[in-house]
Design a protein around this motif. Structure first.
Motif, PDB file in Angstrom:
ATOM      1  N   ILE A  55       0.841  -1.196   0.000  1.00 23.39           N
ATOM      2  CA  ILE A  55       0.000   0.000   0.000  1.00 23.39           C
ATOM      3  C   ILE A  55       0.872   1.241   0.000  1.00 23.39           C
ATOM      4  CG2 ILE A  55      -1.751   1.260   1.322  1.00 23.39           C
ATOM      5  CD1 ILE A  55      -2.553  -1.564   2.435  1.00 23.39           C
ATOM      6  N   SER A  56       0.492   2.207  -0.796  1.00 24.41           N
ATOM      7  CA  SER A  56       1.208   3.476  -0.839  1.00 24.41           C
ATOM      8  C   SER A  56       1.103   4.152   0.520  1.00 24.41           C
ATOM      9  CB  SER A  56       0.601   4.392  -1.905  1.00 24.41           C
ATOM     10  OG  SER A  56       0.990   5.724  -1.699  1.00 24.41           O
ATOM     11  N   PRO A  57       2.232   4.442   1.183  1.00 32.96           N
ATOM     12  CA  PRO A  57       2.166   5.113   2.488  1.00 32.96           C
ATOM     13  C   PRO A  57       1.407   6.442   2.425  1.00 32.96           C
ATOM     14  CG  PRO A  57       4.370   4.277   2.112  1.00 32.96           C
ATOM     15  CD  PRO A  57       3.610   4.114   0.824  1.00 32.96           C
ATOM     16  N   ALA A  58       1.647   7.224   1.388  1.00 35.91           N
ATOM     17  CA  ALA A  58       0.988   8.530   1.267  1.00 35.91           C
ATOM     18  C   ALA A  58      -0.531   8.382   1.179  1.00 35.91           C
ATOM     19  CB  ALA A  58       1.522   9.278   0.051  1.00 35.91           C
ATOM     20  N   ALA A  59      -1.004   7.298   0.585  1.00 38.80           N
ATOM     21  CA  ALA A  59      -2.448   7.092   0.435  1.00 38.80           C
ATOM     22  C   ALA A  59      -3.149   6.942   1.779  1.00 38.80           C
ATOM     23  CB  ALA A  59      -2.717   5.869  -0.437  1.00 38.80           C
ATOM     24  N   ILE A  60      -2.424   6.520   2.801  1.00 38.93           N
ATOM     25  CA  ILE A  60      -3.036   6.346   4.125  1.00 38.93           C
ATOM     26  C   ILE A  60      -2.501   7.358   5.135  1.00 38.93           C
ATOM     27  CG2 ILE A  60      -3.675   3.924   3.783  1.00 38.93           C
ATOM     28  CD1 ILE A  60      -1.160   3.138   5.369  1.00 38.93           C
ATOM     29  N   GLY A  61      -1.889   8.431   4.625  1.00 40.80           N
ATOM     30  CA  GLY A  61      -1.482   9.533   5.486  1.00 40.80           C
ATOM     31  C   GLY A  61      -0.092   9.441   6.076  1.00 40.80           C
ATOM     32  N   GLN A  63       3.474  10.270   5.928  1.00 37.92           N
ATOM     33  CA  GLN A  63       4.339  11.208   5.213  1.00 37.92           C
ATOM     34  C   GLN A  63       5.800  11.052   5.598  1.00 37.92           C
ATOM     35  OE1 GLN A  63       3.206  13.099   2.703  1.00 37.92           O
ATOM     36  NE2 GLN A  63       1.224  12.152   3.102  1.00 37.92           N
ATOM     37  N   LEU A  64       6.056  10.285   6.668  1.00 36.96           N
ATOM     38  CA  LEU A  64       7.416  10.129   7.174  1.00 36.96           C
ATOM     39  C   LEU A  64       7.570   8.718   7.724  1.00 36.96           C
ATOM     40  CD1 LEU A  64      10.058  11.753   7.832  1.00 36.96           C
ATOM     41  CD2 LEU A  64       9.021  12.260  10.046  1.00 36.96           C
ATOM     42  N   GLN A  65       8.670   8.069   7.347  1.00 35.94           N
ATOM     43  CA  GLN A  65       8.983   6.746   7.874  1.00 35.94           C
ATOM     44  C   GLN A  65      10.343   6.803   8.556  1.00 35.94           C
ATOM     45  OE1 GLN A  65       8.075   3.249   5.345  1.00 35.94           O
ATOM     46  NE2 GLN A  65       7.440   4.770   3.818  1.00 35.94           N
ATOM     47  N   ALA A  66      10.509   5.965   9.557  1.00 39.56           N
ATOM     48  CA  ALA A  66      11.776   5.918  10.279  1.00 39.56           C
ATOM     49  C   ALA A  66      12.040   4.504  10.762  1.00 39.56           C
ATOM     50  CB  ALA A  66      11.747   6.877  11.470  1.00 39.56           C
ATOM     51  N   MET A  67      13.315   4.241  11.031  1.00 37.00           N
ATOM     52  CA  MET A  67      13.729   3.002  11.671  1.00 37.00           C
ATOM     53  C   MET A  67      14.219   3.400  13.056  1.00 37.00           C
ATOM     54  SD  MET A  67      13.805  -0.250  11.025  1.00 37.00           S
ATOM     55  CE  MET A  67      13.861  -0.470   9.271  1.00 37.00           C
ATOM     56  N   VAL A  68      13.589   2.845  14.078  1.00 36.85           N
ATOM     57  CA  VAL A  68      13.948   3.153  15.458  1.00 36.85           C
ATOM     58  C   VAL A  68      14.728   1.965  16.011  1.00 36.85           C
ATOM     59  CG1 VAL A  68      13.100   3.773  17.756  1.00 36.85           C
ATOM     60  CG2 VAL A  68      11.841   4.536  15.713  1.00 36.85           C
ATOM     61  N   SER A  69      15.974   2.214  16.404  1.00 37.69           N
ATOM     62  CA  SER A  69      16.790   1.194  17.067  1.00 37.69           C
ATOM     63  C   SER A  69      16.501   1.269  18.556  1.00 37.69           C
ATOM     64  CB  SER A  69      18.280   1.468  16.847  1.00 37.69           C
ATOM     65  OG  SER A  69      18.570   1.497  15.468  1.00 37.69           O
ATOM     66  N   VAL A  70      16.217   0.124  19.153  1.00 37.55           N
ATOM     67  CA  VAL A  70      15.850   0.080  20.567  1.00 37.55           C
ATOM     68  C   VAL A  70      16.797  -0.860  21.307  1.00 37.55           C
ATOM     69  CG1 VAL A  70      14.026  -0.483  22.227  1.00 37.55           C
ATOM     70  CG2 VAL A  70      13.412   0.447  19.977  1.00 37.55           C
ATOM     71  N   ARG A  71      17.345  -0.354  22.405  1.00 38.24           N
ATOM     72  CA  ARG A  71      18.188  -1.165  23.286  1.00 38.24           C
ATOM     73  C   ARG A  71      17.433  -1.340  24.597  1.00 38.24           C
ATOM     74  NH1 ARG A  71      23.168   1.811  23.695  1.00 38.24           N
ATOM     75  NH2 ARG A  71      23.165   1.395  21.473  1.00 38.24           N
ATOM     76  N   LEU A  72      17.271  -2.581  25.000  1.00 38.06           N
ATOM     77  CA  LEU A  72      16.548  -2.871  26.237  1.00 38.06           C
ATOM     78  C   LEU A  72      17.478  -2.775  27.445  1.00 38.06           C
ATOM     79  CD1 LEU A  72      14.361  -5.936  25.163  1.00 38.06           C
ATOM     80  CD2 LEU A  72      13.746  -3.506  25.173  1.00 38.06           C
ATOM     81  N   ALA A  73      16.885  -2.455  28.593  1.00 36.72           N
ATOM     82  CA  ALA A  73      17.648  -2.377  29.839  1.00 36.72           C
ATOM     83  C   ALA A  73      17.991  -3.775  30.355  1.00 36.72           C
ATOM     84  CB  ALA A  73      16.848  -1.609  30.893  1.00 36.72           C
ATOM     85  N   ARG A  74      17.037  -4.704  30.211  1.00 37.84           N
ATOM     86  CA  ARG A  74      17.228  -6.087  30.644  1.00 37.84           C
ATOM     87  C   ARG A  74      16.669  -7.004  29.586  1.00 37.84           C
ATOM     88  NH1 ARG A  74      14.191  -6.995  35.442  1.00 37.84           N
ATOM     89  NH2 ARG A  74      15.083  -9.058  35.323  1.00 37.84           N
ATOM     90  N   HIS A  75      17.059  -8.272  29.640  1.00 35.65           N
ATOM     91  CA  HIS A  75      16.653  -9.218  28.606  1.00 35.65           C
ATOM     92  C   HIS A  75      15.932 -10.436  29.171  1.00 35.65           C
ATOM     93  CE1 HIS A  75      19.870  -6.851  26.724  1.00 35.65           C
ATOM     94  NE2 HIS A  75      19.111  -6.966  25.652  1.00 35.65           N
TER      95      HIS A  75
END
Length: 156
Positions: A55-61, A63-75
């Motif tokens: 699906i076209s991202p713009a078609a569903i509103g 306008q911005l995409q990102a990749m968020v890297s997440v580091r956990l405190a505990r595993h």
């Protein structure tokens, strides 16, 4: 193990999951009934896990995409399971990956604008007790590769 016909069917479906069975069979060089049964078997064994619309991202509103890297405190298992459920509950999360390395998760998000991204980062990530650190990278372009690598050692 997949044979060359299975691989041909998977390659064709990866490029166009809406390909009619008759055309699928023709391109694979098999009878339509064979194509139908093969695809049914690939579904029942879990080789094909689903069919999806791109699906076209713009078609569903979006306008911005990102990749968020997440580091956990505990595993701990409980924190991992909790974080999985949390990510799956967020409508902005388009996909997420549990990874090895300095970070624990890569989260692909789609948002309206930079303000939405900032609010999401604060509310959905940094306020979570299991999250120790995040880093956000904007995505300028995304393209899915329709080609399949063949690492399964299929029989020809």
């Amino acid at each position: 193990m997949l044979d060359r016909i299975d691989f041909a069917l998977l390659s064709l479906l990866r490029k166009n999951a809406r390909l009619p069975n008759k055309e699928l069979a023709e391109h694979a060089g098999i009878a339509p009934s064979t194509a139908f049964e093969r695809v049914r078997r690939l579904l029942s064994t879990g080789t094909i896990q689903g069919f999806h619309a791109e699906i076209s991202p713009a078609a569903i509103g979006i306008q911005l995409q990102a990749m968020v890297s997440v580091r956990l405190a505990r595993h701990s298992r409980g924190q991992l399971d909790s974080f999985h459920r949390h990510l799956a509950s967020l409508p902005e999360v388009l996909a997420f990956y549990h990874v090895a390395g300095a970070d624990d998760f890569l989260v692909h998000v789609g948002v309206r604008d930079s303000n939405h991204l900032r609010d999401l980062a604060l509310e959905a990530f940094t306020e979570r007790p299991e999250v120790a650190h995040i880093e956000t990278r904007l995505i300028f372009e995304f393209r899915r590769n329709p080609e399949l690598p063949d690492y399964a050692g299929r029989v020809t």
